[in-house]
Design a protein around this motif. Structure first.
Motif, PDB file in Angstrom:
ATOM      1  N   ALA A  79       0.834  -1.211   0.000  1.00  0.00           N
ATOM      2  CA  ALA A  79       0.000   0.000   0.000  1.00  0.00           C
ATOM      3  C   ALA A  79       0.868   1.260   0.000  1.00  0.00           C
ATOM      4  O   ALA A  79       0.540   2.243  -0.668  1.00  0.00           O
ATOM      5  CB  ALA A  79      -0.931  -0.001   1.213  1.00  0.00           C
ATOM      6  N   THR A 108      -2.230  -3.936   2.785  1.00  0.00           N
ATOM      7  CA  THR A 108      -1.953  -3.233   4.032  1.00  0.00           C
ATOM      8  C   THR A 108      -0.719  -3.812   4.721  1.00  0.00           C
ATOM      9  O   THR A 108       0.039  -3.088   5.364  1.00  0.00           O
ATOM     10  CB  THR A 108      -3.148  -3.397   5.013  1.00  0.00           C
ATOM     11  OG1 THR A 108      -4.309  -2.837   4.408  1.00  0.00           O
ATOM     12  CG2 THR A 108      -2.899  -2.725   6.350  1.00  0.00           C
TER      13      THR A 108
ATOM     14  N   ILE B  52     -10.141  -3.861  11.206  1.00  0.00           N
ATOM     15  CA  ILE B  52      -9.415  -2.595  11.061  1.00  0.00           C
ATOM     16  C   ILE B  52      -8.350  -2.559  12.162  1.00  0.00           C
ATOM     17  O   ILE B  52      -8.681  -2.625  13.345  1.00  0.00           O
ATOM     18  CB  ILE B  52     -10.348  -1.380  11.249  1.00  0.00           C
ATOM     19  CG1 ILE B  52     -11.601  -1.493  10.382  1.00  0.00           C
ATOM     20  CG2 ILE B  52      -9.595  -0.077  11.031  1.00  0.00           C
ATOM     21  CD1 ILE B  52     -11.453  -1.028   8.978  1.00  0.00           C
ATOM     22  N   ALA B  56      -6.246   0.686   9.251  1.00  0.00           N
ATOM     23  CA  ALA B  56      -6.290   0.072   7.917  1.00  0.00           C
ATOM     24  C   ALA B  56      -6.882  -1.328   8.000  1.00  0.00           C
ATOM     25  O   ALA B  56      -6.727  -2.032   8.991  1.00  0.00           O
ATOM     26  CB  ALA B  56      -4.887   0.025   7.315  1.00  0.00           C
ATOM     27  N   THR B 113     -14.315   0.550   4.575  1.00  0.00           N
ATOM     28  CA  THR B 113     -12.977   0.967   4.140  1.00  0.00           C
ATOM     29  C   THR B 113     -13.050   1.639   2.770  1.00  0.00           C
ATOM     30  O   THR B 113     -12.446   2.683   2.535  1.00  0.00           O
ATOM     31  CB  THR B 113     -12.039  -0.262   4.085  1.00  0.00           C
ATOM     32  OG1 THR B 113     -11.990  -0.835   5.392  1.00  0.00           O
ATOM     33  CG2 THR B 113     -10.649   0.122   3.632  1.00  0.00           C
TER      34      THR B 113
END
Ligand SMILES: Cc1cc2nc3c(=O)[nH]c(=O)nc-3n(C[C@H](O)[C@H](O)[C@H](O)COP(=O)(O)OP(=O)(O)OC[C@H]3O[C@@H](n4cnc5c(N)ncnc54)[C@H](O)[C@@H]3O)c2cc1C
Ligand code: FES
Ligand code: FES
Lengths: 276, 153
Positions: A79, A108, B52, B56, B113
């Protein structure tokens, strides 16, 4: 499934990583983003004695640019790679590859170092490293050595990394302003590619690198197709591929399928490079 | 081997001893009884475990609980209590976007998201945003409708 038991240690610096590697030898595995390794542990495809978590090692982080060279720390997440302005300017091929890698949740955590060290033959970033003539910086207690991408990928999931080494960073001479494109075909968005192509043009008149993924045990270049493409002969380049790639048969289909898809992707890449 | 772990879950501080091999979604489900996040495939493919962490979205099955030391974790329970996903939940209900409900917590996390990064996505962008989440029941159409409706509200 659940993984078999293992021990876990966090390293805060490279010397600590080297100490832990010394102490635990073959039974240790480095843990970066975990997006391939933890999946393999859960499936019990891998059962190390101890995981060495390198996520806290500052020396493996960060993206910098100096003396015409972009340096990307091994712990750079997919990311981050896709959002970084220095990468967008000096190695836009990498930024274009990111949306093709898995899904947002995996980007991520997954890292460029993990991706290159794993060397999945259908992965985007190893082929990009090859197309960009990247240099991989391998660190051990004895110091650093630099290995060209072409020498780093040695076979199916095999790289030049030794057991006492950590992939510390990737270095790329700036490609600012040079055309590039990433093309791939996958069954579903985010899947590993059936066939993919990372294409990077040099400065005007200097040729183009075609690095393929999903067509063999390692990412690979096709010099005859490159030469034909530079000469403006797309059909010749497409024909040359027949002798330069030797894709496997698998669940996706027979080798002929990948030969066909590779020709299609080369056509798309040629159009994209021209339109640059 | 058990290691100490301290983190924040849905705004509450949590401390526990965990085995290194316990992944985050199992820790939440088994140690904290937060069974909203589901463990489906446990190799990163289905998205039922989406959480999360530090702002993120990630796969709860591909992060070890010990790696969440000091992290701030939000699960579907916390997002529900805070009201953060109320509009999405209402739209999922109105549009029949769940049948068995197994995928729903992960879908809601993925949808939230997506909408945070892109408040008015096209249907194509919605499909891409949930591409990492499997639903074996609905055929996705109703889910795309629901997310679209929530984004237009
Ligand atoms: C569902 C799913 C879909 C995916 N789709 C794609 C895709 O389309 N394309 C793609 O490219 N990838 C894909 N991936 C893989 C993802 O990109 C991984 O993040 C990546 O391959 C490995 O990076 P990591 O940081 O997670 O490494 P880890 O899983 O932590 O490690 C992988 C291996 O590399 C070693 N290693 C890690 N870092 C270093 C280092 N610095 N030095 C030496 N060795 C190291 C580890 O010991 C381990 O053997 C997918 C993963 C999943 C779960
Ligand atoms: S359980 Fe984590 S992705 Fe399926
Ligand atoms: S509603 Fe059953 S899996 Fe999605």
């Amino acid at each position: 499934m659940k993984p078999a038991p293992f021990a876990y240690a966090r390293a805060a610096s490279l010397p600590e990583v080297f100490d832990l590697l010394d102490r635990h030898g073959e039974s240790a595995r480095l843990l970066a983003g975990g997006q391939s390794l933890v999946a393999a542990l859960n499936l019990r495809l891998s059962s190390p004695g101890i995981l060495l978590d390198i996520n806290g090692v500052e020396a493996l982080r960060g993206i910098g640019f100096a003396d015409g060279v972009l340096r990307i720390g091994a712990l750079t997440r997919h990311a981050e790679l896709g959002a970084d302005p220095l990468v967008a300017r000096h190695a836009p091929l990498l930024a274009r590859a990111v949306p093709h890698i898995a899904h947002a949740a995996i980007r991520t955590r997954g890292t460029i170092g993990g991706s290159l060290a794993l060397a999945d033959p259908a992965a985007e970033l190893p082929a990009c490293a090859l197309a960009l003539d990247a240099t991989l910086v391998l660190a051990s207690r004895g110091g650093e050595r630099r290995v060209a991408a072409v020498d780093f990928f040695q076979g199916l999931y095999q790289t030049a990394l030794r057991g006492d080494e950590v992939l510390a960073a990737v270095e790329i001479a700036s490609r600012a302003g040079q055309a590039c494109t990433l093309q791939e075909l996958a069954r579903r968005h985010g899947d590993y590619a059936i066939v993919g192509l990372a294409a990077q043009a040099g400065p005007p008149g200097a040729g183009v690198a075609l690095a393929w993924f999903g067509v063999g045990g390692t990412p690979l270049r096709t010099p005859r197709a490159e030469a034909a493409l530079v000469a403006g002969d797309l059909a010749g380049a497409q024909a040359a591929l027949a002798g330069e790639i030797d894709p496997p048969a698998d669940l996706h289909g027979p080798p002929a399928l990948r030969h066909h898809l590779a020709r299609v992707l080369l056509g798309r890449a040629a159009a994209a490079l021209k339109g640059h | 081997m058990r290691l100490p772990l301290t983190l924040t879950v849905n705004g509450e501080p949590v401390s526990a001893m965990v085995e290194p091999r316990t992944h985050l979604v199992d820790f939440l489900r088994e140690a904290l009884d937060l069974t909203g996040s589901h463990a489906g495939c446990e190799h990163g493919v289905c998205g039922a475990c989406s959480l999360i962490v530090n702002g993120a979205m990630l796969r709860g099955c591909l992060m070890l609980a010990v790696q969440a030391e000091g992290a701030e974790v939000w699960t579907v329970e916390g997002l529900t209590e805070s009201g953060a996903i109320a509009a999405l939940q209402a739209a999922f209900l109105a549009r029949n976007a769940l049948q068995c409900g197994f995928c729903t917590p992960g879908m809601l996390v993925a949808a939230a998201t997506l909408l945070k990064a892109n408040p008015t996505p096209t249907r194509e962008e919605i499909r891409e945003g949930i591409s990492g989440n499997y639903c074996r029941c609905t055929g996705y159409h109703a889910i795309v409708d629901a997310i679209e409706e929530a984004s237009r509200a």
